[in-house]
Scaffold this motif. Structure first.
Motif, short mmCIF file in Angstrom:
data_model
loop_
_atom_site.label_atom_id
_atom_site.label_comp_id
_atom_site.label_asym_id
_atom_site.label_seq_id
_atom_site.Cartn_x
_atom_site.Cartn_y
_atom_site.Cartn_z
N ASP A 1 35.47 -24.89 -0.10
CA ASP A 1 36.76 -24.53 -0.34
C ASP A 1 37.58 -25.02 1.03
OD1 ASP A 1 39.32 -23.04 0.38
OD2 ASP A 1 38.41 -21.55 -1.10
N GLY B 1 43.31 -26.83 1.07
CA GLY B 1 44.45 -25.47 1.29
C GLY B 1 45.75 -25.76 1.39
N PRO B 2 46.08 -26.95 0.91
CA PRO B 2 47.66 -27.01 1.20
C PRO B 2 48.58 -26.01 0.40
CG PRO B 2 46.88 -28.45 -0.64
CD PRO B 2 45.66 -27.81 -0.14
N HIS C 1 46.67 -29.49 8.18
CA HIS C 1 45.86 -29.65 7.02
C HIS C 1 44.94 -30.92 6.95
CE1 HIS C 1 49.33 -27.17 5.19
NE2 HIS C 1 48.14 -26.51 4.94
N HIS D 1 41.80 -25.12 -3.44
CA HIS D 1 42.40 -23.87 -3.15
C HIS D 1 43.67 -23.88 -2.82
CE1 HIS D 1 41.99 -19.26 -3.47
NE2 HIS D 1 42.67 -19.41 -2.31
N GLY E 1 47.85 -23.14 -2.14
CA GLY E 1 48.53 -21.89 -1.80
C GLY E 1 49.80 -22.22 -2.88
N TYR F 1 47.10 -12.44 0.53
CA TYR F 1 46.15 -13.54 0.70
C TYR F 1 44.60 -12.99 0.33
CZ TYR F 1 44.38 -17.60 3.69
OH TYR F 1 43.80 -18.80 3.95
N ASP G 1 41.93 -14.22 -2.38
CA ASP G 1 40.60 -14.81 -1.98
C ASP G 1 39.28 -14.03 -2.60
OD1 ASP G 1 40.25 -16.94 -0.50
OD2 ASP G 1 41.47 -16.34 1.04
N TYR H 1 34.09 -22.27 3.38
CA TYR H 1 35.32 -22.35 3.70
C TYR H 1 35.66 -23.21 5.10
CZ TYR H 1 35.90 -18.54 0.17
OH TYR H 1 35.49 -17.81 -0.98
N THR I 1 38.92 -23.61 7.45
CA THR I 1 40.34 -23.37 7.75
C THR I 1 40.18 -23.39 9.46
OG1 THR I 1 40.27 -20.92 8.19
CG2 THR I 1 40.54 -21.65 5.95
N GLN J 1 41.71 -18.03 11.49
CA GLN J 1 41.57 -17.24 10.26
C GLN J 1 40.17 -16.85 10.35
OE1 GLN J 1 43.16 -18.50 6.44
NE2 GLN J 1 44.37 -19.96 7.50
N PHE K 1 38.50 -14.18 7.70
CA PHE K 1 37.21 -14.32 6.84
C PHE K 1 36.22 -13.48 6.91
CE2 PHE K 1 39.60 -18.37 5.92
CZ PHE K 1 39.42 -18.30 4.45
#
Ligand code: ARG
Length: 593
Positions: A119, A122-123, A133, A159, A161, A324, A328, A346, A348, A352, A356
């Motif tokens: 994953d 994530g834009p 990003h 994924h 947004g 959010y 998820d 994932y 990011t 975050q 997570f």
């Protein structure tokens, strides 16, 4: 094919055993004194306690057992009890010749591949991509490719947004500007227009404008929240607008990711799981996992061993809106049902991390994720400017990805055209390829969790630990091979088809061969530790070893035909391994530069 170092270890273990010691002591590692030896074994040191004997005695006993070894050229017991090792030239050459014939250069691949979902990217739809990003895309793409190369079945999911407040903001601003649009006519029953009422550049201007307004104007923000709610509850006109926003924005995103050589198998987003949320919420309530706290629906995720406070995972806000988290969790549930993955990874920003941790605990506790499915978050650090602060434009704004890429492309173009004559079109194309290596390698060569400084001069340099240096090495090899080919054609003879890598004739050649032999270990480690930087370190070492060999060896003018054809085989192997590695890192090399 067994790893080179494992073969060497096995031989050493055999020697320990033959000398009457525990074979486990025979583990061999790369030398940390390359001036003295190629590999080393410290087992005699560890054996001293076990056998109540001086380590040098043990080392001596073991060395004696290696006299007729097919692996070792020299085994030296040195004080206080180390074993310094050098391998035989023919052992190394045989190994490389086998690598040349095996698929994936002999990399061991699993009989039963793991199913993995990465994953990344994530834009957020309708918001321009920015450098934040970039890291997710670059690292995620590489982790995905490494896992594929290692023999697993891997799907990359972007994924998106695409379901949050930004959508309501855009809709609100559109209504503000074009209230007459049919999408806002609640009584309208007919079909909506096929064409979007805005272009991508308008869209990109609308979002920041709306976002700024909402920060100043509470009423405006309330309207945007209501629009978001209406969209999510399925108001026709809003859904139709959303579809337009998606279409226009996705076309732009695709183009941007293509330029980065990043591609996704799945273009799913938060919106895709919207309809799964009510069922999931029912399940969480029914099984007693979720309870109401201050009006909100939450699941406790703290554990006894926690040293810091881990707050509950909020599933629904007190007004019933999802978060959010909620998307998820629903996505995890969806992926479990559709793909039964063994792992989800994932990518990011590391800010975050706690988020997570909560989501993963919640998914495990509530059995939304299966007990055998591993959930892994890789949090990366910030890309900073030379001032050590998060990367900004010269004017101090958030740097848009396109702009950043354009700057590097231009810089690379300048360098390339300074260096040599090339027609405009080829120079532009080459600049783009080399610039991408500069960006990606500059990022990937750092351990992901660390912040790093985006240094244009350093990243675009043809020397040092950079992408362009790796490409330069590949181009150099290609050019040597081309020259030899041309010579051959002129001479009317071609190199023998069954060319073989021959025993090394110099230290530099041997060092190069031993670097090559480390390929499987490097690729395996990069996969196991989800660590592209380890692969970068490997190719940097390989490129250095090659360049040293190149500077010390007259390859093109060599008259001994067999020697030369052996080098051709060696060069082809180095080129192919370097190209394979940069491909899994997510960039490629030009023909010339
Ligand atoms: N859209 C998010 C952001 O811009 C990143 C999404 C990461 N992936 C996920 N499954 N939460 O921060």
């Amino acid at each position: 094919m067994k790893k080179f170092l494992d073969l060497i270890s096995e031989e050493m273990m055999h020697a320990f055993e033959a000398a009457g010691y525990d074979r486990e002591l025979g583990k061999v590692s790369l030398s940390n004194r390359p001036d003295l030896c190629e590999y080393q074994c410290n087992g005699a040191m560890a054996g001293a306690k076990l056998y109540k004997k001086a380590p040098i005695m043990i080392a001596g006993d073991v060395a004696k057992m290696c006299k007729d070894s097919k692996v070792f050229l020299t085994v030296e017991a040195v004080s206080p009890g180390f074993l310094n090792l050098k391998v035989r030239e023919d052992f190394a050459a045989d190994y490389l010749n086998q690598m040349r014939t095996e698929p994936k250069f002999g990399l061991h691949t699993p009989e039963k591949p793991s199913h993995i979902i990465v994953d990344y990217g994530g834009p957020n739809v309708a918001k321009p991509l920015h450098v934040g990003h970039l890291r997710s895309a670059i690292i995620g793409e590489s982790i995905k490719r490494i896992a594929k190369y290692a023999g697993h079945e891997v799907l990359g999911d972007i994924h998106l947004g695409d379901w949050g407040l930004q959508m309501g903001l855009i809709i609100t601003e559109l209504q503000e500007r074009q209230p007459e649009l049919v999408y806002f006519d609640e009584g309208y029953q007919g079909d909506y227009p096929k064409e979007a009422p805005f272009t991508i550049s308008e869209l990109e201007e609308i979002y920041p404008a709306a976002s700024a307004k909402s920060k100043e104007d509470g009423k405006y923000k309330d309207r945007a929240m209501e629009a978001t709610f209406k969209l999510q509850s399925g108001v026709r006109g809003y859904r139709a607008l959303w579809n337009h926003i998606m279409k226009v924005s996705l076309a732009d995103l695709k183009k941007n990711y293509e330029n980065l050589n990043v591609s996704f198998e799945l273009w799913k987003g938060e919106s895709d799981v919207h309809d799964l949320i009510p069922g999931m919420v029912d399940y969480l309530k029914k099984e007693g996992y979720a309870y109401i706290s201050d009006g909100a629906l939450v699941v406790d995720v703290k554990e006894e061993t926690d040293t810091k406070e881990i707050p509950p995972c909020m599933i629904l806000k007190s007004d019933g809106a999802s978060l959010y988290n909620t998307t998820d969790l629903a996505t995890i549930m969806d992926r479990m049902q559709t793909y039964h993955p063994d792992r989800m990874i994932y990518l990011t920003d590391k800010r975050q991390e706690l988020y997570f941790e909560q989501v993963f605990r919640c998914a495990k506790k509530t059995k939304l994720a299966g007990p055998d499915t591993e959930l892994l978050h890789i949090g990366f650090g910030t890309m900073n400017g030379k001032d050590g602060k998060p990367f900004k434009t010269r004017e101090g704004g958030v740097m848009r990805l396109e702009l950043l890429i354009k700057e590097i492309n231009d810089e690379m173009y300048r360098k390339i055209t300074d260096n040599r004559q090339m027609d405009e079109e080829e120079a532009r194309k080459t600049a783009k390829v080399v610039a991408l290596s500069a960006i990606k390698y500059g990022d990937l060569s750092n351990q992901a969790s660390k912040d790093y400084i985006f240094d244009m001069d350093k990243f675009t340099s043809f020397e040092g630990d950079t992408g362009p240096y790796i490409l330069y090495t590949i181009v150099r090899i290609k050019s040597i091979l081309n020259k030899i080919n041309e010579q051959d054609e002129q001479n009317g003879n071609t190199l023998p088809k069954q060319e073989r890598i021959r025993n090394a004739g110099s230290d530099a050649e041997k060092a190069l061969m031993l670097e090559i032999a480390g390929f499987q270990a490097a690729m395996e480690t990069a996969y196991r530790e989800t660590a592209p930087h380890k692969l970068c370190a490997y190719i940097y070492g390989l490129a250095n070893a090659f360049n040293r060999f190149y500077h010390e060896t007259k390859i093109v003018t060599e008259e001994d035909y067999e020697k030369k054809s052996g080098w051709v085989a060696l060069l082809v192997l180095v080129r192919d391994i370097l190209e394979t590695c940069i491909d899994v890192l997510g960039f490629s090399a030009p023909e010339r530069m």
